[in-house]
Enzyme design. Sequence first.
Site, PDB file in Angstrom:
ATOM      1  N   GLY A  13     -20.055 -47.549  11.894  1.00 36.23           N
ATOM      2  CA  GLY A  13     -19.990 -46.670  10.963  1.00 36.23           C
ATOM      3  C   GLY A  13     -20.426 -45.521  11.247  1.00 36.23           C
ATOM      4  O   GLY A  13     -21.240 -45.336   9.601  1.00 36.23           O
ATOM      5  N   ARG A  66       2.153 -56.864   9.306  1.00 42.85           N
ATOM      6  CA  ARG A  66       1.240 -55.479   8.724  1.00 42.85           C
ATOM      7  C   ARG A  66       1.418 -55.843   7.249  1.00 42.85           C
ATOM      8  O   ARG A  66       0.477 -55.028   6.400  1.00 42.85           O
ATOM      9  CB  ARG A  66       1.697 -54.683   9.828  1.00 42.85           C
ATOM     10  CG  ARG A  66       1.774 -54.324  11.418  1.00 42.85           C
ATOM     11  CD  ARG A  66       1.602 -53.297  11.942  1.00 42.85           C
ATOM     12  NE  ARG A  66       1.690 -53.039  13.242  1.00 42.85           N
ATOM     13  CZ  ARG A  66      -0.397 -53.190  13.666  1.00 42.85           C
ATOM     14  NH1 ARG A  66      -0.654 -52.503  12.861  1.00 42.85           N
ATOM     15  NH2 ARG A  66      -0.466 -52.481  14.978  1.00 42.85           N
ATOM     16  N   MET A  91      -9.159 -48.853  12.880  1.00 44.88           N
ATOM     17  CA  MET A  91      -8.328 -48.610  13.892  1.00 44.88           C
ATOM     18  C   MET A  91      -6.784 -49.490  13.929  1.00 44.88           C
ATOM     19  O   MET A  91      -6.934 -50.726  14.995  1.00 44.88           O
ATOM     20  CB  MET A  91      -9.203 -48.940  15.883  1.00 44.88           C
ATOM     21  CG  MET A  91     -10.701 -48.278  16.150  1.00 44.88           C
ATOM     22  SD  MET A  91      -9.607 -46.824  15.658  1.00 44.88           S
ATOM     23  CE  MET A  91      -9.860 -46.780  17.874  1.00 44.88           C
ATOM     24  N   ARG A  92      -6.298 -49.260  13.161  1.00 36.06           N
ATOM     25  CA  ARG A  92      -5.593 -50.319  12.571  1.00 36.06           C
ATOM     26  C   ARG A  92      -3.928 -49.483  12.226  1.00 36.06           C
ATOM     27  O   ARG A  92      -4.413 -48.309  11.289  1.00 36.06           O
ATOM     28  CB  ARG A  92      -5.215 -51.303  12.083  1.00 36.06           C
ATOM     29  CG  ARG A  92      -5.763 -52.242  12.118  1.00 36.06           C
ATOM     30  CD  ARG A  92      -5.309 -53.754  11.424  1.00 36.06           C
ATOM     31  NE  ARG A  92      -4.201 -53.964  10.147  1.00 36.06           N
ATOM     32  CZ  ARG A  92      -3.631 -54.483  11.717  1.00 36.06           C
ATOM     33  NH1 ARG A  92      -4.113 -55.356  12.338  1.00 36.06           N
ATOM     34  NH2 ARG A  92      -2.582 -55.377  10.806  1.00 36.06           N
ATOM     35  N   ILE A  93      -3.258 -49.263  12.503  1.00 44.25           N
ATOM     36  CA  ILE A  93      -1.876 -48.741  11.608  1.00 44.25           C
ATOM     37  C   ILE A  93      -1.360 -48.953  10.429  1.00 44.25           C
ATOM     38  O   ILE A  93      -1.614 -50.318  10.573  1.00 44.25           O
ATOM     39  CB  ILE A  93      -0.438 -49.157  13.168  1.00 44.25           C
ATOM     40  CG1 ILE A  93      -0.958 -48.672  14.206  1.00 44.25           C
ATOM     41  CG2 ILE A  93       0.302 -48.247  12.598  1.00 44.25           C
ATOM     42  CD1 ILE A  93      -0.766 -47.279  14.649  1.00 44.25           C
ATOM     43  N   ILE A  94      -1.060 -48.506   9.585  1.00 42.40           N
ATOM     44  CA  ILE A  94      -0.902 -48.849   8.047  1.00 42.40           C
ATOM     45  C   ILE A  94       0.574 -48.300   7.931  1.00 42.40           C
ATOM     46  O   ILE A  94       0.970 -47.998   8.604  1.00 42.40           O
ATOM     47  CB  ILE A  94      -2.192 -47.908   7.135  1.00 42.40           C
ATOM     48  CG1 ILE A  94      -1.738 -46.167   7.238  1.00 42.40           C
ATOM     49  CG2 ILE A  94      -3.265 -48.825   7.059  1.00 42.40           C
ATOM     50  CD1 ILE A  94      -2.555 -45.866   6.245  1.00 42.40           C
ATOM     51  N   HIS A 110      -9.928 -37.863  13.276  1.00 41.09           N
ATOM     52  CA  HIS A 110     -10.053 -38.577  14.620  1.00 41.09           C
ATOM     53  C   HIS A 110      -9.877 -37.257  15.571  1.00 41.09           C
ATOM     54  O   HIS A 110     -10.602 -36.110  15.042  1.00 41.09           O
ATOM     55  CB  HIS A 110      -8.536 -38.134  14.720  1.00 41.09           C
ATOM     56  CG  HIS A 110      -7.887 -38.180  16.370  1.00 41.09           C
ATOM     57  ND1 HIS A 110      -7.755 -39.760  16.605  1.00 41.09           N
ATOM     58  CD2 HIS A 110      -7.409 -36.851  17.312  1.00 41.09           C
ATOM     59  CE1 HIS A 110      -7.027 -39.224  17.742  1.00 41.09           C
ATOM     60  NE2 HIS A 110      -7.863 -38.695  17.896  1.00 41.09           N
ATOM     61  N   ASP A 146      -2.343 -40.725  14.039  1.00 38.91           N
ATOM     62  CA  ASP A 146      -2.920 -38.844  14.115  1.00 38.91           C
ATOM     63  C   ASP A 146      -1.383 -38.207  13.896  1.00 38.91           C
ATOM     64  O   ASP A 146      -1.475 -37.444  14.755  1.00 38.91           O
ATOM     65  CB  ASP A 146      -3.455 -38.963  15.402  1.00 38.91           C
ATOM     66  CG  ASP A 146      -4.576 -40.596  15.798  1.00 38.91           C
ATOM     67  OD1 ASP A 146      -4.070 -40.743  16.739  1.00 38.91           O
ATOM     68  OD2 ASP A 146      -4.944 -40.765  14.403  1.00 38.91           O
ATOM     69  N   GLN A 174     -20.397 -32.969  14.894  1.00 36.70           N
ATOM     70  CA  GLN A 174     -19.010 -32.326  14.023  1.00 36.70           C
ATOM     71  C   GLN A 174     -18.019 -33.161  12.704  1.00 36.70           C
ATOM     72  O   GLN A 174     -18.140 -32.610  11.960  1.00 36.70           O
ATOM     73  CB  GLN A 174     -18.326 -31.637  14.293  1.00 36.70           C
ATOM     74  CG  GLN A 174     -18.943 -30.495  15.633  1.00 36.70           C
ATOM     75  CD  GLN A 174     -20.314 -29.485  14.655  1.00 36.70           C
ATOM     76  OE1 GLN A 174     -19.824 -29.407  14.134  1.00 36.70           O
ATOM     77  NE2 GLN A 174     -21.540 -29.577  15.617  1.00 36.70           N
TER      78      GLN A 174
HETATM   79  C1  GRF Z   1     -15.997 -41.644  16.256  1.00 38.52           C
HETATM   80  O1  GRF Z   1     -15.578 -41.042  16.639  1.00 38.52           O
HETATM   81  C2  GRF Z   1     -14.429 -41.831  15.423  1.00 38.52           C
HETATM   82  O2  GRF Z   1     -14.130 -41.023  15.733  1.00 38.52           O
HETATM   83  C3  GRF Z   1     -14.015 -42.437  16.064  1.00 38.52           C
HETATM   84  O3  GRF Z   1     -14.495 -43.874  16.677  1.00 38.52           O
HETATM   85  C4  GRF Z   1     -15.749 -43.219  16.734  1.00 38.52           C
HETATM   86  C5  GRF Z   1     -17.396 -43.751  15.650  1.00 38.52           C
HETATM   87  O4  GRF Z   1     -17.112 -44.402  13.986  1.00 38.52           O
HETATM   88  N1  GRF Z   1     -12.272 -43.469  15.621  1.00 38.52           N
HETATM   89  P1  GRF Z   1     -17.888 -44.973  13.553  1.00 38.52           P
HETATM   90  O5  GRF Z   1     -19.575 -44.432  14.199  1.00 38.52           O
HETATM   91  O6  GRF Z   1     -17.709 -46.320  13.067  1.00 38.52           O
HETATM   92  O7  GRF Z   1     -18.034 -43.660  12.331  1.00 38.52           O
END
Ligand code: GRF
Length: 224
Positions: A13, A66, A91-94, A110, A146, A174
């Site tokens: 996060g 899903r 990290m899931r496809i919606i 991404h 993506d 960034q």
């Molecule tokens: C980030 O690089 C994000 O783009 C990728 O996971 C990394 C960690 O993200 N999906 P965060 O610290 O949980 O925001």
Amino acid sequence: MSLPIAVLISGGGSNLQSIIEKMEDNILDVDIRMVLSNKADAYGLKRAEAYGIPTAALSHKDFSSREEFDTEMVRILKEAGVEAVVMAGFMRIITPVFLNAFPGKIINIHPAILPSFPGVDGQGDAAKYGVRLAGCTVHFVDEKMDHGAVIIQAAVPAYPGEDEDDLRKRILKQEHRILPQATQWLAQGRLSMEDRFVKLVEADVELAERDTMSLVNPPLEKGF
Ligand code: GRF
């Protein structure tokens, strides 16, 4: 008037943290109504709780499809009055169930310069490829992973053979700038889409200091 949003996470996060901090600093015109994770142990949930932001955790194991999972996510977010969704390491496809609930209002970060290196490890794939430029993208979410229209991208130098963690950190710095910036443009209603092309309504705002270690386009505005 602040845009009521939800932030979707699966892990640490740090991108969520960058949005929370800019909201707390009154730089971001958003009201985070809900932080939702598909992992109950996501540290990002603790980050939200530290600011009194409501949280929810849904395990896909508790749903038979899903679509069922997405239906419950939509119910929770609509109940919280959410109007736009920021996916920050989710990290899931919606499915169209979720997409159709927030048409044109779902953005995602991404950690690669799309369309290069989509998927679960954009940074690692770029590093292994030996690129000289890596970076990150904020895009609208569509039905493919993506793949949605690009809002803003940042490029950073990459050094073939360097420690992958160094590159991940350089990109993440960034990400923490372009995701809040894109969220602000969404909140200001300055983004529109024509097919694959995102249009940004110009505004009379100061630009951020140029950062010589990155190239960001459209340029960041003061505060981001
Ligand atoms: C980030 O690089 C994000 O783009 C990728 O996971 C990394 C960690 O993200 N999906 P965060 O610290 O949980 O925001």
